[in-house]
Motif scaffolding. Structure first.
Motif, PDB file in Angstrom:
ATOM      1  N   PRO A 347       0.828  -1.215   0.148  1.00 21.02           N
ATOM      2  CA  PRO A 347       0.006  -0.028  -0.154  1.00 21.02           C
ATOM      3  C   PRO A 347       1.009   1.123   0.123  1.00 21.02           C
ATOM      4  O   PRO A 347       0.345   2.314  -0.229  1.00 21.02           O
ATOM      5  CB  PRO A 347      -0.704  -0.120   1.294  1.00 21.02           C
ATOM      6  N   ASP A 348       2.215   1.248   0.232  1.00 22.66           N
ATOM      7  CA  ASP A 348       3.055   2.323   0.170  1.00 22.66           C
ATOM      8  C   ASP A 348       3.508   2.692  -1.219  1.00 22.66           C
ATOM      9  O   ASP A 348       4.034   3.851  -1.564  1.00 22.66           O
ATOM     10  CB  ASP A 348       4.266   2.042   1.103  1.00 22.66           C
ATOM     11  N   LEU A 349       3.187   1.960  -2.319  1.00 23.01           N
ATOM     12  CA  LEU A 349       3.534   1.952  -3.470  1.00 23.01           C
ATOM     13  C   LEU A 349       2.228   2.368  -4.515  1.00 23.01           C
ATOM     14  O   LEU A 349       1.178   1.992  -4.026  1.00 23.01           O
ATOM     15  CB  LEU A 349       4.443   1.106  -4.067  1.00 23.01           C
ATOM     16  N   THR A 350       2.460   2.885  -5.825  1.00 26.04           N
ATOM     17  CA  THR A 350       1.630   2.952  -6.609  1.00 26.04           C
ATOM     18  C   THR A 350       1.757   2.204  -8.198  1.00 26.04           C
ATOM     19  O   THR A 350       3.028   1.913  -8.320  1.00 26.04           O
ATOM     20  CB  THR A 350       1.037   4.194  -7.184  1.00 26.04           C
ATOM     21  N   LEU A 351       0.742   1.706  -8.705  1.00 31.43           N
ATOM     22  CA  LEU A 351       0.902   1.267 -10.155  1.00 31.43           C
ATOM     23  C   LEU A 351       1.016   2.330 -11.061  1.00 31.43           C
ATOM     24  O   LEU A 351       0.061   2.574 -11.921  1.00 31.43           O
ATOM     25  CB  LEU A 351      -0.269   0.191 -10.283  1.00 31.43           C
ATOM     26  N   SER A 352       2.120   3.067 -11.043  1.00 28.58           N
ATOM     27  CA  SER A 352       2.276   4.019 -11.788  1.00 28.58           C
ATOM     28  C   SER A 352       3.629   4.148 -12.330  1.00 28.58           C
ATOM     29  O   SER A 352       4.614   3.368 -12.230  1.00 28.58           O
ATOM     30  CB  SER A 352       2.253   5.582 -11.063  1.00 28.58           C
ATOM     31  N   PHE A 353       3.737   5.086 -13.395  1.00 31.54           N
ATOM     32  CA  PHE A 353       5.147   5.264 -14.013  1.00 31.54           C
ATOM     33  C   PHE A 353       5.312   6.506 -14.637  1.00 31.54           C
ATOM     34  O   PHE A 353       4.320   7.426 -14.756  1.00 31.54           O
ATOM     35  CB  PHE A 353       5.172   4.405 -15.266  1.00 31.54           C
ATOM     36  N   ASP A 354       6.681   7.009 -14.798  1.00 31.18           N
ATOM     37  CA  ASP A 354       7.052   8.076 -15.637  1.00 31.18           C
ATOM     38  C   ASP A 354       7.787   7.433 -16.807  1.00 31.18           C
ATOM     39  O   ASP A 354       8.567   6.543 -16.438  1.00 31.18           O
ATOM     40  CB  ASP A 354       8.018   9.045 -14.815  1.00 31.18           C
ATOM     41  N   LEU A 355       7.788   8.193 -18.023  1.00 26.69           N
ATOM     42  CA  LEU A 355       8.427   7.617 -19.111  1.00 26.69           C
ATOM     43  C   LEU A 355       9.961   8.949 -19.290  1.00 26.69           C
ATOM     44  O   LEU A 355       9.379   9.923 -19.312  1.00 26.69           O
ATOM     45  CB  LEU A 355       7.741   7.705 -20.274  1.00 26.69           C
ATOM     46  N   LEU A 356      10.891   8.496 -19.044  1.00 27.05           N
ATOM     47  CA  LEU A 356      12.108   9.375 -19.393  1.00 27.05           C
ATOM     48  C   LEU A 356      12.611   9.145 -20.632  1.00 27.05           C
ATOM     49  O   LEU A 356      12.548   7.930 -21.020  1.00 27.05           O
ATOM     50  CB  LEU A 356      13.087   8.971 -18.411  1.00 27.05           C
ATOM     51  N   TRP A 357      12.882  10.054 -21.416  1.00 28.68           N
ATOM     52  CA  TRP A 357      13.673  10.119 -22.808  1.00 28.68           C
ATOM     53  C   TRP A 357      14.631  10.966 -22.687  1.00 28.68           C
ATOM     54  O   TRP A 357      14.565  12.205 -22.527  1.00 28.68           O
ATOM     55  CB  TRP A 357      12.588  10.519 -24.009  1.00 28.68           C
ATOM     56  N   LYS A 358      15.823  10.395 -22.727  1.00 29.05           N
ATOM     57  CA  LYS A 358      17.308  10.982 -22.754  1.00 29.05           C
ATOM     58  C   LYS A 358      17.375  11.764 -21.569  1.00 29.05           C
ATOM     59  O   LYS A 358      17.781  12.978 -21.322  1.00 29.05           O
ATOM     60  CB  LYS A 358      17.526  12.046 -23.884  1.00 29.05           C
ATOM     61  N   GLY A 359      16.668  11.374 -20.382  1.00 26.91           N
ATOM     62  CA  GLY A 359      16.729  12.074 -19.103  1.00 26.91           C
ATOM     63  C   GLY A 359      15.716  13.107 -18.943  1.00 26.91           C
ATOM     64  O   GLY A 359      15.720  13.602 -17.818  1.00 26.91           O
ATOM     65  N   LEU A 360      14.654  13.325 -19.481  1.00 32.89           N
ATOM     66  CA  LEU A 360      13.649  14.293 -19.452  1.00 32.89           C
ATOM     67  C   LEU A 360      12.407  13.629 -19.294  1.00 32.89           C
ATOM     68  O   LEU A 360      11.985  12.588 -20.047  1.00 32.89           O
ATOM     69  CB  LEU A 360      13.570  15.228 -20.596  1.00 32.89           C
ATOM     70  N   GLU A 361      11.497  13.703 -18.249  1.00 34.73           N
ATOM     71  CA  GLU A 361      10.184  13.066 -17.841  1.00 34.73           C
ATOM     72  C   GLU A 361       9.176  13.591 -18.975  1.00 34.73           C
ATOM     73  O   GLU A 361       9.069  14.997 -19.281  1.00 34.73           O
ATOM     74  CB  GLU A 361       9.844  13.500 -16.573  1.00 34.73           C
ATOM     75  N   VAL A 362       8.769  12.764 -19.637  1.00 31.37           N
ATOM     76  CA  VAL A 362       7.785  13.408 -20.973  1.00 31.37           C
ATOM     77  C   VAL A 362       6.448  12.781 -20.774  1.00 31.37           C
ATOM     78  O   VAL A 362       5.363  13.285 -21.066  1.00 31.37           O
ATOM     79  CB  VAL A 362       8.314  12.841 -22.274  1.00 31.37           C
ATOM     80  N   THR A 363       6.373  11.764 -19.884  1.00 29.90           N
ATOM     81  CA  THR A 363       4.966  11.094 -19.549  1.00 29.90           C
ATOM     82  C   THR A 363       4.774  10.898 -17.911  1.00 29.90           C
ATOM     83  O   THR A 363       5.838  10.272 -17.512  1.00 29.90           O
ATOM     84  CB  THR A 363       4.880  10.026 -20.417  1.00 29.90           C
ATOM     85  N   THR A 364       3.770  11.037 -17.448  1.00 28.03           N
ATOM     86  CA  THR A 364       3.367  10.225 -16.316  1.00 28.03           C
ATOM     87  C   THR A 364       2.083   9.465 -16.673  1.00 28.03           C
ATOM     88  O   THR A 364       1.093   9.937 -17.323  1.00 28.03           O
ATOM     89  CB  THR A 364       2.957  11.239 -15.340  1.00 28.03           C
ATOM     90  N   GLY A 365       1.961   8.198 -16.377  1.00 24.06           N
ATOM     91  CA  GLY A 365       0.690   7.317 -16.326  1.00 24.06           C
ATOM     92  C   GLY A 365       0.699   6.421 -15.016  1.00 24.06           C
ATOM     93  O   GLY A 365       1.646   6.497 -14.239  1.00 24.06           O
ATOM     94  N   ALA A 366      -0.515   5.693 -15.098  1.00 19.99           N
ATOM     95  CA  ALA A 366      -0.844   4.724 -13.806  1.00 19.99           C
ATOM     96  C   ALA A 366      -2.100   3.982 -14.194  1.00 19.99           C
ATOM     97  O   ALA A 366      -3.047   4.206 -15.216  1.00 19.99           O
ATOM     98  CB  ALA A 366      -1.110   5.513 -12.764  1.00 19.99           C
TER      99      ALA A 366
END
Length: 438
Positions: A347-366
Protein backbone atom coordinates in the motif's frame (compact mmCIF):
# COMPACT_ATOMS: atom_id res chain seq x y z
CA UNK A 1 3.10 27.56 -71.68
CA UNK A 2 2.69 30.46 -69.26
CA UNK A 3 1.80 29.92 -65.56
CA UNK A 4 1.62 33.56 -64.57
CA UNK A 5 -1.75 33.31 -62.87
CA UNK A 6 -1.25 30.42 -60.48
CA UNK A 7 1.57 30.44 -57.97
CA UNK A 8 4.50 28.06 -58.41
CA UNK A 9 6.38 27.00 -55.27
CA UNK A 10 10.15 27.38 -55.20
CA UNK A 11 10.58 23.62 -54.69
CA UNK A 12 8.72 23.01 -57.99
CA UNK A 13 10.66 25.47 -60.20
CA UNK A 14 12.80 22.70 -61.76
CA UNK A 15 9.64 21.44 -63.52
CA UNK A 16 9.13 24.84 -65.18
CA UNK A 17 12.51 25.55 -66.84
CA UNK A 18 11.96 27.76 -69.90
CA UNK A 19 8.52 28.84 -68.73
CA UNK A 20 7.26 32.11 -67.34
CA UNK A 21 5.95 31.59 -63.82
CA UNK A 22 4.63 33.53 -60.86
CA UNK A 23 6.27 33.04 -57.45
CA UNK A 24 5.19 34.58 -54.15
CA UNK A 25 7.28 34.93 -51.02
CA UNK A 26 9.46 37.16 -48.90
CA UNK A 27 12.62 39.03 -49.86
CA UNK A 28 15.34 37.02 -48.14
CA UNK A 29 18.43 38.91 -49.34
CA UNK A 30 19.16 41.84 -51.64
CA UNK A 31 22.48 42.11 -53.50
CA UNK A 32 22.33 45.29 -55.52
CA UNK A 33 25.51 45.57 -57.59
CA UNK A 34 26.68 48.11 -60.13
CA UNK A 35 25.56 46.11 -63.17
CA UNK A 36 23.30 43.44 -61.68
CA UNK A 37 20.50 43.16 -59.14
CA UNK A 38 20.13 39.87 -57.27
CA UNK A 39 17.06 39.27 -55.13
CA UNK A 40 16.68 36.03 -53.17
CA UNK A 41 13.00 35.25 -52.66
CA UNK A 42 11.93 32.74 -49.99
CA UNK A 43 8.71 30.80 -49.63
CA UNK A 44 7.99 27.95 -47.19
CA UNK A 45 9.60 25.43 -49.58
CA UNK A 46 12.94 27.12 -50.35
CA UNK A 47 14.80 30.12 -51.80
CA UNK A 48 14.99 31.21 -55.45
CA UNK A 49 17.46 33.62 -57.04
CA UNK A 50 16.02 36.43 -59.14
CA UNK A 51 18.63 37.95 -61.48
CA UNK A 52 18.10 41.29 -63.23
CA UNK A 53 20.58 43.14 -65.43
CA UNK A 54 20.36 46.88 -64.83
CA UNK A 55 18.73 48.72 -67.75
CA UNK A 56 17.52 52.01 -66.17
CA UNK A 57 13.96 50.71 -66.54
CA UNK A 58 10.97 50.66 -64.20
CA UNK A 59 11.75 47.14 -62.96
CA UNK A 60 15.26 48.18 -61.90
CA UNK A 61 13.74 51.02 -59.88
CA UNK A 62 11.23 48.68 -58.19
CA UNK A 63 13.88 46.11 -57.27
CA UNK A 64 16.17 48.85 -55.97
CA UNK A 65 13.58 49.93 -53.40
CA UNK A 66 12.71 46.49 -52.05
CA UNK A 67 13.36 45.80 -48.37
CA UNK A 68 14.27 42.54 -46.65
CA UNK A 69 11.19 40.53 -45.58
CA UNK A 70 8.80 42.42 -47.89
CA UNK A 71 6.06 40.17 -49.25
CA UNK A 72 6.29 40.11 -53.05
CA UNK A 73 4.75 38.46 -56.10
CA UNK A 74 7.16 38.10 -58.96
CA UNK A 75 6.65 36.99 -62.55
CA UNK A 76 9.63 35.81 -64.58
CA UNK A 77 11.24 33.15 -66.75
CA UNK A 78 12.88 30.13 -65.11
CA UNK A 79 16.36 29.56 -66.54
CA UNK A 80 18.97 26.87 -66.02
CA UNK A 81 22.21 28.30 -64.62
CA UNK A 82 24.64 25.76 -63.07
CA UNK A 83 26.61 28.59 -61.37
CA UNK A 84 23.65 29.44 -59.13
CA UNK A 85 24.02 27.59 -55.82
CA UNK A 86 20.25 27.49 -55.22
CA UNK A 87 19.30 24.47 -57.32
CA UNK A 88 21.14 25.63 -60.44
CA UNK A 89 18.20 27.83 -61.42
CA UNK A 90 17.46 31.53 -61.62
CA UNK A 91 14.47 33.65 -62.52
CA UNK A 92 14.77 36.47 -65.03
CA UNK A 93 12.07 38.87 -63.79
CA UNK A 94 9.41 40.55 -65.93
CA UNK A 95 7.40 42.20 -63.16
CA UNK A 96 7.42 42.55 -59.40
CA UNK A 97 4.48 43.42 -57.17
CA UNK A 98 5.11 44.51 -53.58
CA UNK A 99 2.20 43.05 -51.62
CA UNK A 100 3.37 44.38 -48.25
CA UNK A 101 6.57 46.35 -47.79
CA UNK A 102 8.56 45.46 -44.67
CA UNK A 103 9.74 48.32 -42.49
CA UNK A 104 13.46 48.70 -41.85
CA UNK A 105 15.39 47.88 -39.82
CA UNK A 106 13.96 44.52 -38.74
CA UNK A 107 13.50 44.14 -34.95
CA UNK A 108 15.48 40.86 -34.84
CA UNK A 109 18.42 39.26 -36.61
CA UNK A 110 20.37 36.00 -36.30
CA UNK A 111 22.19 37.28 -33.18
CA UNK A 112 19.06 38.29 -31.24
CA UNK A 113 18.52 36.60 -27.85
CA UNK A 114 15.67 34.23 -27.08
CA UNK A 115 13.38 36.62 -25.18
CA UNK A 116 13.42 39.27 -27.93
CA UNK A 117 12.91 36.59 -30.57
CA UNK A 118 9.83 35.45 -28.64
CA UNK A 119 8.55 39.06 -28.73
CA UNK A 120 8.70 38.87 -32.54
CA UNK A 121 7.90 35.18 -32.85
CA UNK A 122 6.18 35.44 -36.26
CA UNK A 123 9.36 36.91 -37.79
CA UNK A 124 11.57 34.51 -35.87
CA UNK A 125 9.73 31.49 -37.29
CA UNK A 126 9.42 32.91 -40.78
CA UNK A 127 13.14 33.60 -41.07
CA UNK A 128 14.35 30.21 -39.76
CA UNK A 129 13.74 27.09 -41.84
CA UNK A 130 14.50 24.97 -38.72
CA UNK A 131 11.57 26.58 -36.87
CA UNK A 132 9.28 25.92 -39.83
CA UNK A 133 10.46 22.32 -39.95
CA UNK A 134 9.68 21.89 -36.26
CA UNK A 135 5.98 22.54 -36.86
CA UNK A 136 5.98 20.15 -39.81
CA UNK A 137 7.57 17.51 -37.53
CA UNK A 138 4.97 18.23 -34.84
CA UNK A 139 2.16 17.72 -37.37
CA UNK A 140 3.59 14.40 -38.59
CA UNK A 141 4.24 13.22 -35.03
CA UNK A 142 0.68 13.99 -33.94
CA UNK A 143 -0.63 12.30 -37.08
CA UNK A 144 1.40 9.18 -36.21
CA UNK A 145 0.09 9.09 -32.65
CA UNK A 146 -3.50 9.52 -33.83
CA UNK A 147 -3.09 6.77 -36.43
CA UNK A 148 -1.89 4.37 -33.75
CA UNK A 149 -4.57 5.42 -31.24
CA UNK A 150 -7.35 5.03 -33.83
CA UNK A 151 -6.01 1.62 -34.89
CA UNK A 152 -6.15 0.60 -31.21
CA UNK A 153 -9.83 1.53 -31.03
CA UNK A 154 -9.50 4.94 -29.36
CA UNK A 155 -12.23 7.56 -29.57
CA UNK A 156 -10.88 11.11 -29.74
CA UNK A 157 -12.56 13.27 -27.10
CA UNK A 158 -12.57 17.00 -26.31
CA UNK A 159 -12.89 17.52 -22.57
CA UNK A 160 -13.76 20.84 -20.87
CA UNK A 161 -10.97 23.23 -19.98
CA UNK A 162 -13.21 25.13 -17.53
CA UNK A 163 -13.91 23.44 -14.21
CA UNK A 164 -16.22 24.37 -11.34
CA UNK A 165 -13.84 22.99 -8.72
CA UNK A 166 -10.05 22.85 -8.60
CA UNK A 167 -8.96 19.49 -9.98
CA UNK A 168 -6.88 16.89 -8.17
CA UNK A 169 -5.09 18.46 -5.19
CA UNK A 170 -6.34 21.98 -5.89
CA UNK A 171 -2.77 23.24 -6.26
CA UNK A 172 -1.32 24.79 -9.39
CA UNK A 173 -4.65 25.83 -10.90
CA UNK A 174 -5.58 29.17 -12.44
CA UNK A 175 -8.69 30.72 -10.92
CA UNK A 176 -10.82 33.04 -13.05
CA UNK A 177 -14.06 34.95 -12.80
CA UNK A 178 -17.02 33.04 -14.21
CA UNK A 179 -20.15 35.24 -14.32
CA UNK A 180 -21.00 35.70 -10.62
CA UNK A 181 -18.76 32.88 -9.36
CA UNK A 182 -15.33 31.36 -9.97
CA UNK A 183 -13.99 28.73 -12.35
CA UNK A 184 -10.64 27.03 -12.80
CA UNK A 185 -8.61 26.14 -15.86
CA UNK A 186 -8.12 22.37 -16.15
CA UNK A 187 -4.61 21.28 -15.18
CA UNK A 188 -5.31 17.90 -16.76
CA UNK A 189 -8.19 16.15 -18.56
CA UNK A 190 -7.70 13.33 -16.02
CA UNK A 191 -11.11 13.33 -14.31
CA UNK A 192 -13.00 13.86 -17.56
CA UNK A 193 -11.31 11.05 -19.48
CA UNK A 194 -12.03 8.71 -16.54
CA UNK A 195 -15.68 9.79 -16.75
CA UNK A 196 -15.57 8.91 -20.47
CA UNK A 197 -14.37 5.42 -19.52
CA UNK A 198 -17.30 5.17 -17.10
CA UNK A 199 -19.53 6.37 -19.94
CA UNK A 200 -18.67 3.17 -21.81
CA UNK A 201 -16.20 4.74 -24.25
CA UNK A 202 -13.66 1.94 -24.27
CA UNK A 203 -10.50 3.85 -25.12
CA UNK A 204 -10.11 7.61 -24.96
CA UNK A 205 -7.57 9.85 -26.72
CA UNK A 206 -7.13 13.62 -26.57
CA UNK A 207 -4.62 16.22 -27.71
CA UNK A 208 -5.45 19.56 -26.11
CA UNK A 209 -4.37 22.48 -23.92
CA UNK A 210 -3.32 21.97 -20.30
CA UNK A 211 -2.84 24.75 -17.74
CA UNK A 212 -0.46 24.69 -14.78
CA UNK A 213 -0.09 27.61 -12.37
CA UNK A 214 3.49 26.70 -11.52
CA UNK A 215 5.87 29.63 -11.08
CA UNK A 216 8.60 27.54 -12.75
CA UNK A 217 11.28 29.26 -14.79
CA UNK A 218 13.02 26.15 -16.12
CA UNK A 219 13.70 25.19 -19.73
CA UNK A 220 11.03 22.45 -19.52
CA UNK A 221 8.03 24.16 -17.86
CA UNK A 222 5.20 26.22 -19.35
CA UNK A 223 1.97 27.55 -17.84
CA UNK A 224 0.00 26.42 -20.91
CA UNK A 225 1.08 23.47 -22.98
CA UNK A 226 -0.34 20.79 -25.27
CA UNK A 227 -1.06 17.50 -23.55
CA UNK A 228 -1.43 14.12 -25.23
CA UNK A 229 -3.75 11.98 -23.10
CA UNK A 230 -5.01 8.42 -23.38
CA UNK A 231 -7.16 6.29 -21.09
CA UNK A 232 -7.78 2.58 -21.66
CA UNK A 233 -10.61 0.51 -20.13
CA UNK A 234 -10.68 -3.18 -19.19
CA UNK A 235 -6.90 -3.38 -18.68
CA UNK A 236 -5.28 -6.28 -16.83
CA UNK A 237 -2.64 -4.07 -15.22
CA UNK A 238 -0.53 -0.96 -15.72
CA UNK A 239 1.71 -2.91 -18.13
CA UNK A 240 -1.07 -2.61 -20.76
CA UNK A 241 -0.74 1.20 -20.60
CA UNK A 242 3.05 1.13 -20.98
CA UNK A 243 2.81 -1.21 -23.98
CA UNK A 244 0.25 1.14 -25.58
CA UNK A 245 2.57 4.12 -25.11
CA UNK A 246 5.80 2.53 -26.32
CA UNK A 247 4.10 1.17 -29.44
CA UNK A 248 2.44 4.53 -30.12
CA UNK A 249 5.77 6.36 -29.81
CA UNK A 250 7.58 3.83 -31.99
CA UNK A 251 4.88 4.20 -34.67
CA UNK A 252 4.90 8.02 -34.57
CA UNK A 253 8.72 8.30 -34.55
CA UNK A 254 8.94 5.90 -37.51
CA UNK A 255 6.65 8.26 -39.40
CA UNK A 256 8.73 11.32 -38.46
CA UNK A 257 11.97 9.55 -39.45
CA UNK A 258 10.49 8.55 -42.83
CA UNK A 259 9.04 11.95 -43.70
CA UNK A 260 11.51 14.38 -42.09
CA UNK A 261 14.59 12.36 -41.05
CA UNK A 262 16.88 13.88 -43.68
CA UNK A 263 15.71 17.48 -43.10
CA UNK A 264 16.02 17.08 -39.29
CA UNK A 265 19.57 15.77 -39.73
CA UNK A 266 20.42 18.74 -41.94
CA UNK A 267 18.77 21.56 -39.95
CA UNK A 268 19.01 20.26 -36.36
CA UNK A 269 22.06 18.00 -36.64
CA UNK A 270 20.25 15.14 -34.87
CA UNK A 271 19.10 11.69 -35.89
CA UNK A 272 15.45 10.72 -35.40
CA UNK A 273 15.98 7.30 -33.85
CA UNK A 274 13.12 4.80 -34.01
CA UNK A 275 13.16 3.05 -30.62
CA UNK A 276 13.04 -0.72 -30.22
CA UNK A 277 10.15 -2.06 -28.15
CA UNK A 278 9.70 -2.97 -25.39
CA UNK A 279 11.36 -0.03 -23.61
CA UNK A 280 13.44 -0.87 -20.51
CA UNK A 281 11.54 -0.74 -17.18
CA UNK A 282 13.00 -0.11 -13.73
CA UNK A 283 11.25 0.36 -10.39
CA UNK A 284 11.67 3.60 -8.50
CA UNK A 285 13.35 1.71 -5.63
CA UNK A 286 15.87 0.11 -8.01
CA UNK A 287 16.52 3.45 -9.71
CA UNK A 288 17.22 5.17 -6.39
CA UNK A 289 19.51 2.36 -5.27
CA UNK A 290 21.56 2.61 -8.47
CA UNK A 291 21.75 6.41 -8.22
CA UNK A 292 22.82 6.36 -4.58
CA UNK A 293 25.75 4.08 -5.38
CA UNK A 294 26.81 6.83 -7.79
CA UNK A 295 26.63 9.54 -5.10
CA UNK A 296 23.10 10.89 -5.68
CA UNK A 297 21.12 11.69 -2.50
CA UNK A 298 23.47 9.87 -0.14
CA UNK A 299 21.26 10.84 2.85
CA UNK A 300 18.36 8.90 1.33
CA UNK A 301 15.79 11.68 1.88
CA UNK A 302 14.51 12.18 -1.66
CA UNK A 303 11.28 10.37 -2.48
CA UNK A 304 11.08 11.55 -6.08
CA UNK A 305 13.69 11.72 -8.82
CA UNK A 306 14.92 15.28 -9.35
CA UNK A 307 16.18 16.32 -12.82
CA UNK A 308 19.70 15.21 -11.89
CA UNK A 309 18.35 11.79 -10.84
CA UNK A 310 16.31 11.48 -14.05
CA UNK A 311 19.39 12.25 -16.15
CA UNK A 312 21.49 9.85 -14.07
CA UNK A 313 19.15 6.88 -14.40
CA UNK A 314 18.66 7.51 -18.13
CA UNK A 315 22.45 7.55 -18.61
CA UNK A 316 22.74 4.29 -16.65
CA UNK A 317 20.06 2.58 -18.77
CA UNK A 318 21.60 3.88 -22.01
CA UNK A 319 24.97 2.50 -20.92
CA UNK A 320 23.49 -0.89 -20.06
CA UNK A 321 20.95 -1.30 -22.90
CA UNK A 322 21.71 1.39 -25.52
CA UNK A 323 18.11 2.56 -25.14
CA UNK A 324 17.11 6.25 -24.97
CA UNK A 325 13.79 5.55 -23.22
CA UNK A 326 13.12 4.12 -19.77
CA UNK A 327 9.93 3.58 -17.76
CA UNK A 328 10.45 4.27 -14.04
CA UNK A 329 7.66 2.41 -12.21
CA UNK A 330 6.10 1.96 -8.74
CA UNK A 331 6.36 5.50 -7.35
CA UNK A 332 5.66 5.93 -3.62
CA UNK A 333 2.05 6.65 -2.60
CA UNK A 334 3.17 9.86 -0.87
CA UNK A 335 4.12 11.58 -4.16
CA UNK A 336 1.30 10.27 -6.35
CA UNK A 337 -2.38 11.36 -6.55
CA UNK A 338 -5.06 9.60 -4.51
CA UNK A 339 -6.60 7.97 -7.60
CA UNK A 340 -3.50 5.91 -8.51
CA UNK A 341 -4.07 2.23 -7.76
CA UNK A 342 -1.87 0.58 -5.13
CA UNK A 343 -0.69 -3.06 -5.17
CA UNK A 344 -2.62 -5.16 -2.66
CA UNK A 345 0.58 -6.25 -0.91
CA UNK A 346 2.35 -2.85 -1.01
CA UNK A 347 0.00 0.00 0.00
CA UNK A 348 3.04 2.32 0.17
CA UNK A 349 3.50 2.10 -3.63
CA UNK A 350 1.42 2.95 -6.70
CA UNK A 351 0.97 1.12 -9.99
CA UNK A 352 2.32 4.15 -11.81
CA UNK A 353 5.16 5.17 -14.10
CA UNK A 354 7.06 8.07 -15.60
CA UNK A 355 8.60 7.76 -19.05
CA UNK A 356 12.02 9.38 -19.40
CA UNK A 357 13.47 10.14 -22.81
CA UNK A 358 17.17 11.03 -22.77
CA UNK A 359 16.77 11.93 -19.10
CA UNK A 360 13.72 14.20 -19.43
CA UNK A 361 10.35 13.16 -18.03
CA UNK A 362 7.89 13.27 -20.94
CA UNK A 363 4.98 11.21 -19.56
CA UNK A 364 3.25 10.25 -16.35
CA UNK A 365 0.85 7.32 -16.29
CA UNK A 366 -0.80 4.79 -14.00
CA UNK A 367 -3.49 2.23 -13.45
CA UNK A 368 -6.37 4.12 -11.80
CA UNK A 369 -8.27 3.02 -8.72
CA UNK A 370 -11.76 2.18 -10.04
CA UNK A 371 -13.42 1.07 -6.76
CA UNK A 372 -15.47 3.80 -5.09
CA UNK A 373 -14.84 2.74 -1.48
CA UNK A 374 -11.07 2.46 -2.03
CA UNK A 375 -10.97 5.92 -3.68
CA UNK A 376 -12.74 7.43 -0.66
CA UNK A 377 -10.28 5.74 1.68
CA UNK A 378 -7.23 6.89 -0.32
CA UNK A 379 -8.54 10.46 -0.54
CA UNK A 380 -9.12 10.48 3.24
CA UNK A 381 -5.57 9.23 3.85
CA UNK A 382 -4.30 12.25 1.91
CA UNK A 383 -6.50 14.54 4.03
CA UNK A 384 -8.66 15.57 1.08
CA UNK A 385 -12.15 17.00 1.25
CA UNK A 386 -14.13 14.78 -1.16
CA UNK A 387 -17.17 17.08 -1.36
CA UNK A 388 -15.89 19.15 -4.32
CA UNK A 389 -14.93 15.85 -6.03
CA UNK A 390 -18.39 14.28 -5.80
CA UNK A 391 -19.18 14.57 -9.54
CA UNK A 392 -15.94 12.77 -10.29
CA UNK A 393 -16.41 10.16 -7.58
CA UNK A 394 -19.96 9.41 -8.77
CA UNK A 395 -18.41 7.93 -11.94
CA UNK A 396 -17.14 5.01 -9.83
CA UNK A 397 -20.41 4.13 -8.06
CA UNK A 398 -22.19 2.35 -10.89
CA UNK A 399 -19.88 -0.21 -12.46
CA UNK A 400 -16.69 1.56 -13.64
CA UNK A 401 -14.26 -0.96 -15.25
CA UNK A 402 -10.54 -1.28 -14.42
CA UNK A 403 -8.64 1.32 -16.44
CA UNK A 404 -5.40 3.23 -16.75
CA UNK A 405 -3.85 5.93 -18.85
CA UNK A 406 -1.13 8.44 -19.49
CA UNK A 407 -0.49 12.14 -20.00
CA UNK A 408 2.38 13.27 -22.24
CA UNK A 409 3.79 16.77 -22.82
CA UNK A 410 4.01 17.38 -26.58
CA UNK A 411 6.50 20.26 -26.25
CA UNK A 412 8.88 18.17 -24.14
CA UNK A 413 8.79 15.34 -26.68
CA UNK A 414 9.63 17.75 -29.53
CA UNK A 415 12.38 19.30 -27.40
CA UNK A 416 14.11 15.96 -26.92
CA UNK A 417 13.44 14.74 -30.46
CA UNK A 418 15.01 17.80 -32.09
CA UNK A 419 17.70 18.50 -29.47
CA UNK A 420 16.25 21.91 -28.52
CA UNK A 421 17.52 23.73 -25.43
CA UNK A 422 14.16 24.99 -24.22
CA UNK A 423 10.45 24.27 -24.43
CA UNK A 424 10.13 27.90 -25.59
CA UNK A 425 11.59 26.79 -28.93
CA UNK A 426 9.17 23.84 -29.14
CA UNK A 427 6.04 26.00 -28.82
CA UNK A 428 4.42 28.38 -31.27
CA UNK A 429 3.64 31.13 -28.73
CA UNK A 430 5.13 30.29 -25.35
CA UNK A 431 3.24 30.97 -22.11
CA UNK A 432 5.19 31.19 -18.84
CA UNK A 433 5.00 33.06 -15.52
CA UNK A 434 6.43 36.20 -17.17
CA UNK A 435 5.02 35.82 -20.66
CA UNK A 436 1.43 36.33 -21.82
CA UNK A 437 2.34 38.00 -25.13
CA UNK A 438 2.31 38.02 -28.09
Amino acid sequence: MIHTTSRVLVSDLREHVGETVSISGWVNTLRLQRKMQFVLVRDHTGIAQVTHKRDDGELEEQLEHLTTESAVRLVGRVVDNPIVKLGGLEIIPESVEVLNRAETPLPIDEHTGMEQRLDWRFLDIRRRPAAQLMFAVQTTFEQGMREYAYAQGCTEMHTPKLMGTASESGAEVFKLGYFDSSAYLAQSPQFFKQMAISAGIDRVFEIGPVFRAEPSFTSRHATEFTGVDAELAWISDVEDVMVFEEEMLAHALTKVADVHGEAVRELFGVEVVVPQTPFPRITMAEAQQILRTKGWDTDGVKEDLDPEGERGIAAHIRERTGHEFVFVTHYPTSIRPFYHMRPADRPDLTLSFDLLWKGLEVTTGAQREHRYDVLLKQAAEKGMNTEPLQDYLNAFRFGCPPHGGLGMGLGRVLMVMLGLNSIREATFLFRGPNRLTP
